[in-house]
Design an enzyme around this catalytic site. Structure first.
Site, PDB file in Angstrom:
ATOM      1  CD  GLU A 105     -65.542 -57.682  25.343  1.00 11.82           C
ATOM      2  OE1 GLU A 105     -65.833 -57.444  26.542  1.00 11.82           O
ATOM      3  OE2 GLU A 105     -65.368 -56.802  24.502  1.00 11.82           O
ATOM      4  CG  HIS A 122     -64.118 -54.195  27.148  1.00 11.81           C
ATOM      5  ND1 HIS A 122     -65.336 -54.786  26.903  1.00 11.81           N
ATOM      6  CD2 HIS A 122     -64.382 -52.870  27.275  1.00 11.81           C
ATOM      7  CE1 HIS A 122     -66.292 -53.872  26.895  1.00 11.81           C
ATOM      8  NE2 HIS A 122     -65.733 -52.705  27.124  1.00 11.81           N
ATOM      9  NE  ARG A 152     -71.765 -53.050  24.954  1.00  8.97           N
ATOM     10  CZ  ARG A 152     -71.198 -52.488  26.005  1.00  8.97           C
ATOM     11  NH1 ARG A 152     -69.912 -52.222  25.991  1.00  8.97           N
ATOM     12  NH2 ARG A 152     -71.904 -52.208  27.070  1.00  8.97           N
TER      13      ARG A 152
END
Length: 320
Positions: free
Chosen positions: A262, A280, A233
């Protein structure tokens, strides 16, 4: 509304396979992004299930008096207040295991790309520089003889470790409690792990305890030959400290698949040649995302047909 079908809410975006399968089995109610909980009282009353992509805070849960289960698309569910759900008798599920291999494979790819600068080498070739300027410069780093530390050794962490074993690297790890089923060396903290290794891979979830745990102290402990990889994360990293560490040579390189806010990326990251970045994508293949989608729907179907769940999270275990 479809007669005799249980109503399932999808607040905002969702994988199309989830939507397709939910529409076949349930009365599907999807709301737009930014207006996720703009529902009538009648709609709130009839919603018994929720399928979400990691967004279900406490105040949303409170608005659904008859909700029984929240099925999260993703192994991480930090955006779903599972503890609050438990106080309301609402169960929560996630999608573990089906993405372990994909994330582990991507981690190895990101590690190699970071150490050997393979994306830069491909760009060098595509720009015609090989022919004009000669061979791509030798990379200062190699995976050979490295000591890799895994910050987190859950399901995905174990798969990463298994993939690293054939590379003949030494392996260490840190978790809250030592594991008895592995032979890797245990470190008592993130700092101690960083001190003992030259390559640090973070695969930890987002919790208050892990918030910005990768800080200046950890990066300094990793050292000037150090490589940092994050596939867990983004909130676990102090991005200002990471940028400073890369610019000052406190560590040698970093590879990131996740970021703090993000999809916003710190402006200072873009001109760092020692930083390899991915948007990601660790689990982002069609087969894996389809498996995740199926698990979301299968949990809902199993609950409403059998009062059982396939992958309940620890905060809300199914009791019979």
């Amino acid at each position: 509304m479809t007669d005799n079908k249980i109503t399932v809410l999808v607040p905002g975006r969702m994988h199309p396979r989830v939507l397709e399968r939910l529409a076949q089995a349930f009365d599907l109610l999807q709301t737009p992004v930014g207006f996720e909980m703009q529902l009538t009282d009648e709609q709130r009353a009839r919603i018994r299930g929720v399928a979400t992509t990691n967004k279900m805070p406490a105040d949303w849960i409170d608005q659904l008096p008859n909700a029984e289960v929240i099925a999260n698309f993703g192994v991480g569910y930090d955006g779903v207040d599972a503890r609050h759900a438990a106080t309301k008798g609402v169960l929560v599920t996630n999608t573990p295991d089906v993405l372990n291999d994909e994330v582990a494979d991507t981690t190895i790819g990101l590690l190699l790309n970071t150490i050997r600068r393979l994306p830069l080498a491909e760009t060098y070739l595509r720009e015609g520089r090989w022919e004009k300027e000669g061979p791509f410069p030798l990379t200062p780093l190699s995976l050979k003889n490295r000591h890799v530390g895994l910050l987190g050794l859950g399901r995905i962490g174990l798969e990463i470790a298994k993939r690293l074993e054939p590379f003949k690297v030494k392996l260490s790890y840190h978790t809250r409690t030592p594991r008895k089923d592995v032979s890797y060396t245990y470190a008592s903290s993130a700092v101690e792990l960083a001190k003992s290794v030259d390559t640090l891979i973070s695969i930890i979830p987002a919790t208050p305890e892990t918030h910005k745990i990768i800080n200046a102290e950890v990066l300094a402990a990793l050292g000037p030959n150090g490589v940092f990889i994050n596939v867990g994360r983004g909130t676990s990293v102090d991005e200002e400290a990471l940028e400073t560490a890369l610019r000052q040579g406190t560590i040698a390189a970093a590879g990131l698949d996740v970021f703090y806010d993000e999809p916003k990326i710190p402006a200072g990251f873009f001109d760092l040649p020692t930083l390899c970045m991915l948007p990601h994508v660790a689990s982002a293949s069609v087969p894996t995302r389809n498996d995740m989608a199926d698990l979301v729907v299968d949990n809902l179907i199993k609950w409403f047909s059998e009062k059982q769940l396939l992958t309940a999270v620890p905060e809300t275990p199914v009791t019979t």
